[in-house]
Design a protein around this motif. Structure first.
Motif, PDB file in Angstrom:
ATOM      1  N   GLU A  37       0.824  -1.213   0.000  1.00 25.89           N
ATOM      2  CA  GLU A  37       0.000   0.000   0.000  1.00 25.89           C
ATOM      3  C   GLU A  37       0.859   1.264   0.000  1.00 25.89           C
ATOM      4  OE1 GLU A  37      -2.528  -0.392   3.386  1.00 25.89           O
ATOM      5  OE2 GLU A  37      -3.658  -2.078   2.525  1.00 25.89           O
ATOM      6  N   GLN A  38       2.012   1.196   0.659  1.00 21.66           N
ATOM      7  CA  GLN A  38       2.895   2.369   0.732  1.00 21.66           C
ATOM      8  C   GLN A  38       3.920   2.401  -0.398  1.00 21.66           C
ATOM      9  OE1 GLN A  38       4.390   3.449   4.627  1.00 21.66           O
ATOM     10  NE2 GLN A  38       2.723   2.353   5.654  1.00 21.66           N
ATOM     11  N   HIS A  39       3.730   1.517  -1.381  1.00 18.24           N
ATOM     12  CA  HIS A  39       4.572   1.475  -2.583  1.00 18.24           C
ATOM     13  C   HIS A  39       6.025   1.142  -2.279  1.00 18.24           C
ATOM     14  CE1 HIS A  39       1.297   3.022  -5.110  1.00 18.24           C
ATOM     15  NE2 HIS A  39       1.032   3.840  -4.108  1.00 18.24           N
ATOM     16  N   LEU A  40       6.262   0.503  -1.136  1.00 21.49           N
ATOM     17  CA  LEU A  40       7.604  -0.007  -0.867  1.00 21.49           C
ATOM     18  C   LEU A  40       7.843  -1.277  -1.678  1.00 21.49           C
ATOM     19  CD1 LEU A  40       7.644   0.490   3.012  1.00 21.49           C
ATOM     20  CD2 LEU A  40       8.540   2.022   1.238  1.00 21.49           C
ATOM     21  N   LEU A  41       6.771  -1.985  -1.957  1.00 23.56           N
ATOM     22  CA  LEU A  41       6.774  -3.093  -2.915  1.00 23.56           C
ATOM     23  C   LEU A  41       5.818  -2.705  -4.028  1.00 23.56           C
ATOM     24  CD1 LEU A  41       6.516  -6.092  -0.413  1.00 23.56           C
ATOM     25  CD2 LEU A  41       8.539  -5.431  -1.728  1.00 23.56           C
ATOM     26  N   LYS A  42       6.274  -2.729  -5.256  1.00 23.21           N
ATOM     27  CA  LYS A  42       5.507  -2.196  -6.380  1.00 23.21           C
ATOM     28  C   LYS A  42       5.011  -3.314  -7.283  1.00 23.21           C
ATOM     29  CE  LYS A  42       8.301   2.042  -6.378  1.00 23.21           C
ATOM     30  NZ  LYS A  42       9.156   1.619  -5.247  1.00 23.21           N
ATOM     31  N   PRO A  43       3.977  -3.006  -8.121  1.00 22.66           N
ATOM     32  CA  PRO A  43       3.481  -4.010  -9.062  1.00 22.66           C
ATOM     33  C   PRO A  43       4.617  -4.613  -9.882  1.00 22.66           C
ATOM     34  CG  PRO A  43       2.007  -2.130  -9.045  1.00 22.66           C
ATOM     35  CD  PRO A  43       3.183  -1.763  -8.176  1.00 22.66           C
ATOM     36  N   GLU A  44       4.591  -5.930  -9.994  1.00 21.49           N
ATOM     37  CA  GLU A  44       5.583  -6.735 -10.721  1.00 21.49           C
ATOM     38  C   GLU A  44       6.887  -6.923  -9.956  1.00 21.49           C
ATOM     39  OE1 GLU A  44       5.797  -8.796 -13.273  1.00 21.49           O
ATOM     40  OE2 GLU A  44       3.663  -8.588 -13.610  1.00 21.49           O
ATOM     41  N   ASP A  45       7.016  -6.331  -8.751  1.00 17.19           N
ATOM     42  CA  ASP A  45       8.186  -6.633  -7.926  1.00 17.19           C
ATOM     43  C   ASP A  45       8.135  -8.088  -7.473  1.00 17.19           C
ATOM     44  OD1 ASP A  45       9.279  -4.150  -8.091  1.00 17.19           O
ATOM     45  OD2 ASP A  45       8.882  -3.560  -6.024  1.00 17.19           O
ATOM     46  N   ALA A  46       9.286  -8.722  -7.399  1.00 18.94           N
ATOM     47  CA  ALA A  46       9.376 -10.085  -6.873  1.00 18.94           C
ATOM     48  C   ALA A  46       9.687 -10.024  -5.386  1.00 18.94           C
ATOM     49  CB  ALA A  46      10.460 -10.865  -7.602  1.00 18.94           C
ATOM     50  N   LEU A  47       8.998 -10.847  -4.606  1.00 20.94           N
ATOM     51  CA  LEU A  47       9.360 -10.984  -3.199  1.00 20.94           C
ATOM     52  C   LEU A  47      10.648 -11.793  -3.089  1.00 20.94           C
ATOM     53  CD1 LEU A  47       6.024 -11.871  -1.325  1.00 20.94           C
ATOM     54  CD2 LEU A  47       7.116  -9.642  -1.585  1.00 20.94           C
ATOM     55  N   PRO A  48      11.397 -11.601  -2.032  1.00 22.00           N
ATOM     56  CA  PRO A  48      12.534 -12.513  -1.792  1.00 22.00           C
ATOM     57  C   PRO A  48      12.029 -13.948  -1.696  1.00 22.00           C
ATOM     58  CG  PRO A  48      12.607 -10.617  -0.305  1.00 22.00           C
ATOM     59  CD  PRO A  48      11.283 -10.570  -0.986  1.00 22.00           C
ATOM     60  N   ALA A  49      12.888 -14.887  -1.988  1.00 21.95           N
ATOM     61  CA  ALA A  49      12.515 -16.294  -1.854  1.00 21.95           C
ATOM     62  C   ALA A  49      12.039 -16.560  -0.434  1.00 21.95           C
ATOM     63  CB  ALA A  49      13.712 -17.180  -2.184  1.00 21.95           C
ATOM     64  N   GLU A  50      11.119 -17.516  -0.287  1.00 21.03           N
ATOM     65  CA  GLU A  50      10.537 -17.795   1.025  1.00 21.03           C
ATOM     66  C   GLU A  50      11.613 -18.130   2.054  1.00 21.03           C
ATOM     67  OE1 GLU A  50       7.578 -20.770   0.442  1.00 21.03           O
ATOM     68  OE2 GLU A  50       6.317 -19.495  -0.829  1.00 21.03           O
ATOM     69  N   ILE A  59      11.921 -15.852  11.285  1.00 22.17           N
ATOM     70  CA  ILE A  59      10.698 -16.616  11.538  1.00 22.17           C
ATOM     71  C   ILE A  59      10.768 -17.889  10.702  1.00 22.17           C
ATOM     72  CG2 ILE A  59       9.299 -14.591  12.089  1.00 22.17           C
ATOM     73  CD1 ILE A  59       8.179 -14.639   9.293  1.00 22.17           C
ATOM     74  N   SER A  60       9.838 -18.802  10.936  1.00 20.72           N
ATOM     75  CA  SER A  60       9.897 -20.085  10.241  1.00 20.72           C
ATOM     76  C   SER A  60       9.437 -19.951   8.795  1.00 20.72           C
ATOM     77  CB  SER A  60       9.027 -21.117  10.952  1.00 20.72           C
ATOM     78  OG  SER A  60       7.654 -20.869  10.721  1.00 20.72           O
ATOM     79  N   ARG A  61       9.962 -20.829   7.964  1.00 26.24           N
ATOM     80  CA  ARG A  61       9.555 -20.837   6.567  1.00 26.24           C
ATOM     81  C   ARG A  61       8.077 -21.229   6.433  1.00 26.24           C
ATOM     82  NH1 ARG A  61      12.592 -24.117   1.640  1.00 26.24           N
ATOM     83  NH2 ARG A  61      11.340 -23.225  -0.067  1.00 26.24           N
ATOM     84  N   ILE A  62       7.588 -22.066   7.345  1.00 21.11           N
ATOM     85  CA  ILE A  62       6.171 -22.459   7.329  1.00 21.11           C
ATOM     86  C   ILE A  62       5.279 -21.232   7.528  1.00 21.11           C
ATOM     87  CG2 ILE A  62       4.393 -23.753   8.574  1.00 21.11           C
ATOM     88  CD1 ILE A  62       6.520 -25.866   9.174  1.00 21.11           C
ATOM     89  N   THR A  63       5.695 -20.338   8.434  1.00 21.04           N
ATOM     90  CA  THR A  63       4.928 -19.106   8.670  1.00 21.04           C
ATOM     91  C   THR A  63       4.920 -18.232   7.429  1.00 21.04           C
ATOM     92  OG1 THR A  63       5.435 -19.137  11.033  1.00 21.04           O
ATOM     93  CG2 THR A  63       4.794 -17.019  10.091  1.00 21.04           C
TER      94      THR A  63
END
Length: 251
Positions: A37-50, A59-63
């Motif tokens: 919502e605050q545009h820190l992550l933008k459309p088409e940005d990839a999240l880091p791998a889980e 935190i756990s990968r399951i979470t």
């Protein structure tokens, strides 16, 4: 890691450190939504791998997986096999979830706005009276507008609201549902009907599309907790921008 990714990670960590009774995966979902919502992550940005995200947040990968699964189910994220998880550019609207256009756009990091085509007070037409279960001559407000996300035209909206459910015609600014909520009359359930159509010349011009392009028409009848109808809305969406999804269960 890029500076934008680092800023997003700091933001997510700050959210997770706040005191809350929510399960950790839900807090992570809220943190990710906030970053979008605050545009820190933008459309088409990839999240880091889980695995990396779990390590970065301690935190756990399951979470992490549970949080991301929920956001994929909502259409906020899209999972691309072999590539990872990305911020969705197409709008996936959960047909089973009663949310406003503004809420949907903000949840995806988009900025909603409206351009008024018509805002008027009048009495119900025979069709509106039947749908809203109103007596002939009952007062209603009509709100006709173009809805935009990040200045891209997304849909045409023609809404009729029972006048007694809003304090005035001017009560609606960006979000009609926000105005209804402030008045204590936000719908709690709705009946929706979805159909395909080809945009006519007027619809196409307003939506910056071509006449004959594929579109989606949605009719919604919204009800208050006591069963009274409060809203009848017809919306016309660009077919290249929207997907409507619904979860089906057997039994």
């Amino acid at each position: 890691m890029s500076s934008d990714s680092t800023t997003a990670l700091v933001h997510i960590r700050a959210h997770l450190s706040e005191t809350s009774n929510l399960p950790l995966y839900q807090r992570l979902q809220r943190a990710l939504r906030s970053a979008i919502e605050q545009h820190l992550l933008k459309p088409e940005d990839a999240l880091p791998a889980e695995r990396q995200l779990a390590a970065d947040l301690a935190i756990s990968r399951i979470t992490v997986r549970k949080a991301i699964d929920g956001l994929v189910g909502e259409g906020v994220l899209v999972r691309r096999p072999g590539s990872g998880n990305f911020i969705n550019t197409r709008i996936e609207k959960n047909f089973a979830k009663l949310t406003s256009f503004s809420e949907d756009m903000r949840a995806r990091g988009r900025t909603p706005r409206s351009v008024w085509l018509k805002r008027s007070e009048g009495t119900v037409t025979p069709d509106e009276a039947m749908r809203l279960r109103l007596s002939p001559g009952a007062a209603v407000y009509r709100f006709h507008r173009m809805r935009y996300a990040d200045d891209v035209p997304m849909c045409l909206e023609y809404a009729t609201i029972v006048a007694s459910c809003l304090p005035s015609l001017e009560a609606v600014d960006v979000s009609m549902y926000d105005a209804l909520e402030r008045a204590g009359n936000r719908p709690v359930r709705a009946l929706q009907r979805l159909s395909a159509l080809l945009l006519n010349a007027e619809q196409a011009a307003l939506l910056q599309a071509k006449e004959g392009d594929a579109g989606l028409a949605v009719e919604r009848l919204g009800f208050l907790r006591d069963g009274r109808a409060v809203e009848f809305c017809r919306s016309y969406f660009r077919g290249d921008m929207y997907d409507f999804v619904a979860e089906l269960n057997a039994g």
